[in-house]
Design a protein around this motif. Structure first.
Motif, mmCIF file in Angstrom:
data_model
loop_
_atom_site.group_PDB
_atom_site.id
_atom_site.type_symbol
_atom_site.label_atom_id
_atom_site.label_comp_id
_atom_site.label_asym_id
_atom_site.label_seq_id
_atom_site.Cartn_x
_atom_site.Cartn_y
_atom_site.Cartn_z
ATOM 1 N N ARG A 28 -18.918 18.893 1.259
ATOM 2 C CA ARG A 28 -19.624 19.774 2.193
ATOM 3 C C ARG A 28 -20.641 20.595 1.405
ATOM 4 O O ARG A 28 -20.338 21.094 0.320
ATOM 5 N N PRO A 29 -21.848 20.759 1.934
ATOM 6 C CA PRO A 29 -22.835 21.597 1.246
ATOM 7 C C PRO A 29 -22.459 23.066 1.318
ATOM 8 O O PRO A 29 -21.694 23.494 2.192
ATOM 9 N N ALA A 30 -22.996 23.829 0.379
ATOM 10 C CA ALA A 30 -22.782 25.274 0.392
ATOM 11 C C ALA A 30 -23.433 25.892 1.625
ATOM 12 O O ALA A 30 -24.427 25.384 2.156
ATOM 13 N N ASP A 31 -22.871 26.983 2.071
ATOM 14 C CA ASP A 31 -23.433 27.753 3.182
ATOM 15 C C ASP A 31 -24.226 28.916 2.577
ATOM 16 O O ASP A 31 -23.652 29.929 2.168
ATOM 17 N N PHE A 32 -25.519 28.771 2.485
ATOM 18 C CA PHE A 32 -26.347 29.755 1.795
ATOM 19 C C PHE A 32 -26.667 30.943 2.692
ATOM 20 O O PHE A 32 -26.859 30.783 3.903
ATOM 21 N N ARG A 96 -23.164 19.584 -9.081
ATOM 22 C CA ARG A 96 -23.912 20.544 -8.254
ATOM 23 C C ARG A 96 -24.965 19.823 -7.417
ATOM 24 O O ARG A 96 -26.032 20.368 -7.110
ATOM 25 N N GLY A 97 -24.654 18.585 -7.075
ATOM 26 C CA GLY A 97 -25.562 17.809 -6.256
ATOM 27 C C GLY A 97 -24.810 16.738 -5.510
ATOM 28 O O GLY A 97 -23.614 16.516 -5.723
ATOM 29 N N SER A 118 -26.680 22.286 -4.574
ATOM 30 C CA SER A 118 -26.226 22.279 -3.184
ATOM 31 C C SER A 118 -24.771 22.698 -3.014
ATOM 32 O O SER A 118 -24.219 22.566 -1.924
ATOM 33 N N GLY A 119 -24.142 23.190 -4.101
ATOM 34 C CA GLY A 119 -22.782 23.699 -3.978
ATOM 35 C C GLY A 119 -21.794 22.930 -4.819
ATOM 36 O O GLY A 119 -22.112 21.932 -5.465
ATOM 37 N N GLN A 120 -20.569 23.408 -4.816
ATOM 38 C CA GLN A 120 -19.526 22.829 -5.649
ATOM 39 C C GLN A 120 -19.016 21.509 -5.076
ATOM 40 O O GLN A 120 -19.054 21.281 -3.862
ATOM 41 N N THR A 121 -18.537 20.669 -5.975
ATOM 42 C CA THR A 121 -17.962 19.372 -5.628
ATOM 43 C C THR A 121 -16.674 19.204 -6.440
ATOM 44 O O THR A 121 -16.352 20.048 -7.284
ATOM 45 N N PRO A 122 -15.936 18.123 -6.254
ATOM 46 C CA PRO A 122 -14.760 17.904 -7.096
ATOM 47 C C PRO A 122 -15.083 17.785 -8.584
ATOM 48 O O PRO A 122 -14.165 17.846 -9.411
ATOM 49 N N GLY A 129 -22.061 25.295 -9.017
ATOM 50 C CA GLY A 129 -22.736 24.337 -8.150
ATOM 51 C C GLY A 129 -24.109 24.762 -7.696
ATOM 52 O O GLY A 129 -24.690 24.138 -6.800
ATOM 53 N N ARG A 130 -24.662 25.800 -8.308
ATOM 54 C CA ARG A 130 -25.943 26.354 -7.878
ATOM 55 C C ARG A 130 -27.061 26.011 -8.871
ATOM 56 O O ARG A 130 -26.825 25.590 -10.002
#
Length: 463
Positions: A28-32, A96-97, A118-122, A129-130
């Motif tokens: 899921r993408p980060a909620d900015f 981070r992509g 686009s945010g954190q991933t596994p 992730g930024r």
């Protein structure tokens, strides 16, 4: 070589979806907190049928990551391993992509839209992730300049400022944040193959080879190549050809990537993932871009060696599918292919007719000596002597006098300017300071315009 954008309708084709269960993780993408559009590349958006999106729709897709119609239903963080400064690391992947969408361009190529920041991933490990806004601005500049200089590069497609404050050890903090979208000819890396080899996933390795042959078609191996009918051998030849070409174009561009790990090597031969890059201020084979490259492993003059070493790791990864002899045969082609591409690209940037292999090699050697002795950087050198003009005294001048200018080599008005655009670190910092200190984006816009003018003045490679 670079491909010019050709207009196209939007043609989604998420071809990677069948491979996703063993190649990637849905994320899921980060909620900015904010989404402020700072850059959109309408030049390349037209090539994939997305230039008609208004800014609100653009932000929904490339800041909030609403799926594009008919495309991947959710983002995919790709899995891979890699040699990082020659040390094998099995604990990496898209940290981070993610891969967001795939579509055909006007030339019929299957292209990816992937993200950075686009945010954190596994695979984020301890990372947030930024992406810093400065990092995004630097990537815009790098990709625009490399494209102008005839390098096969990813394209910076979108940059949206996200309203978060980030802390980084290598730049003043807190600093502004952004999410970047890049348009690339695939995101399959040498490290992707390494992972499958280490995990002994032979069937998946074979499937990935066939996917790459279908997605990134190339010429067949030489007629005398052993194992030329084997898919893994065919792919090995293509990777060697593409990375030899990439190394040559970087060298003629005077570009130092900085981090040539196997997880940063796209098997399509496309340059991407721009971190501590630099352009040479002067011709110096020992010049390094990354402050943490203490041994100079990825110094400017060692880039061809680094890409050949990475090709050798690709060969190791393909050993479950092919014998050593045909893979080594492919590796042995790297040196001659590199020398051929270097001479061709050098003559193209200099604006002269290729004088033949031996004379071209001598010209490149004389030019390198001239730059070392005078302290002249490659941007200044190629501008000063475009079309064989402004011949210096001595060996180089005699060579230039005997060469034939390419048709229209000096026709563009840029060649009558005092100097060509460059992108040395002082210029990059000047542009960023306008944004950081005054939120003034005009210097960046002006630089992009100047760089694209340079690309138009140089014309397509081989022309």
């Amino acid at each position: 070589m670079r491909a010019e954008p050709q207009p196209s309708e939007y043609r989604p084709e998420p071809a990677i979806a069948p491979l996703a269960p063993w190649l990637a993780d849905p994320v899921r993408p980060a909620d900015f907190p904010e989404t402020r559009l700072r850059f959109r590349n309408d030049r390349w958006a037209a090539a994939v049928g997305l230039e008609t999106l208004d800014d609100a729709a653009w932000i929904r897709h490339f800041g909030r990551f609403d799926p594009l119609p008919g495309n991947l239903p959710e983002p995919l963080a790709l899995r891979y391993h890699g040699h990082q400064f020659r040390h094998y690391n099995p604990d990496i992947g898209d940290g981070r992509g993610f891969l967001f969408a795939q579509m055909r361009d006007g030339a019929g190529r299957l292209l990816d839209l992937g993200t950075k920041g686009s945010g954190q991933t596994p695979w984020s490990r301890d990372g947030d992730g930024r992406l810093t806004l400065k990092g995004a601005v630097r990537e815009i500049l790098a990709t625009e300049m490399l494209e102008a200089l005839g390098v096969n590069t990813s394209k910076t497609f979108s940059v949206i400022e996200t309203g978060e404050s980030l802390w980084r050890g290598d730049e003043p903090s807190p600093t502004r944040s952004a999410v970047l979208v890049r348009l690339s000819h695939g995101h399959v890396r040498i490290g992707t193959f390494q992972r499958l080899m280490v995990l002994e996933e032979r069937d998946n390795l074979e499937t990935l080879v066939n996917y790459c042959l279908d997605t990134f078609p190339g010429p067949p191996p030489p007629h005398d190549a052993p194992g030329a009918d084997e898919p893994a051998v065919q792919l090995m030849h293509q990777v060697v050809e593409r990375l030899a070409e990439l190394a040559a174009t970087w060298m003629v561009a005077g570009f130092v990537h900085g981090v040539l790990n196997t997880d940063n090597m796209n098997i399509s031969g496309e340059s991407f993932d721009y971190g501590p890059w630099r352009w040479l201020p002067r011709w110096d084979p020992g010049f390094t871009a990354a402050y943490f490259d203490h041994s100079g492993l990825y110094a400017f003059g060692r880039q061809p060696e680094a890409l050949l070493w990475n090709c050798s790791q690709m060969a190791v990864a393909l050993r479950p599918l092919a014998e050593a002899k045909p893979l080594i045969f492919a590796l042995d082609r790297f040196g001659p292919l590199y020398e051929e591409a270097l001479a061709r690209q050098f003559c193209w940037r200099l604006g002269i007719v290729h004088p033949g292999a031996e004379r071209a090699r001598n010209l490149v050697s004389a030019a390198e000596r001239h730059m070392r002795e005078t302290g002249q950087g490659p941007d200044a050198f190629f501008f000063a002597h475009r079309g064989g003009r402004n011949r210096p005294d001595g060996e180089l001048g005699e060579m230039l006098q005997a060469l034939t200018p390419a048709a229209g080599a000096l026709d563009h008005p840029l060649w009558s300017a005092p100097a060509a655009p460059d992108l040395v670190i002082e210029e990059v910092e000047r542009i960023w300071s306008e944004i950081a200190d005054k939120d003034d984006w005009q210097a960046l816009a002006d630089k992009i315009s100047a760089i694209r003018s340079l690309g138009a003045a140089l014309g397509g490679p081989g022309n």
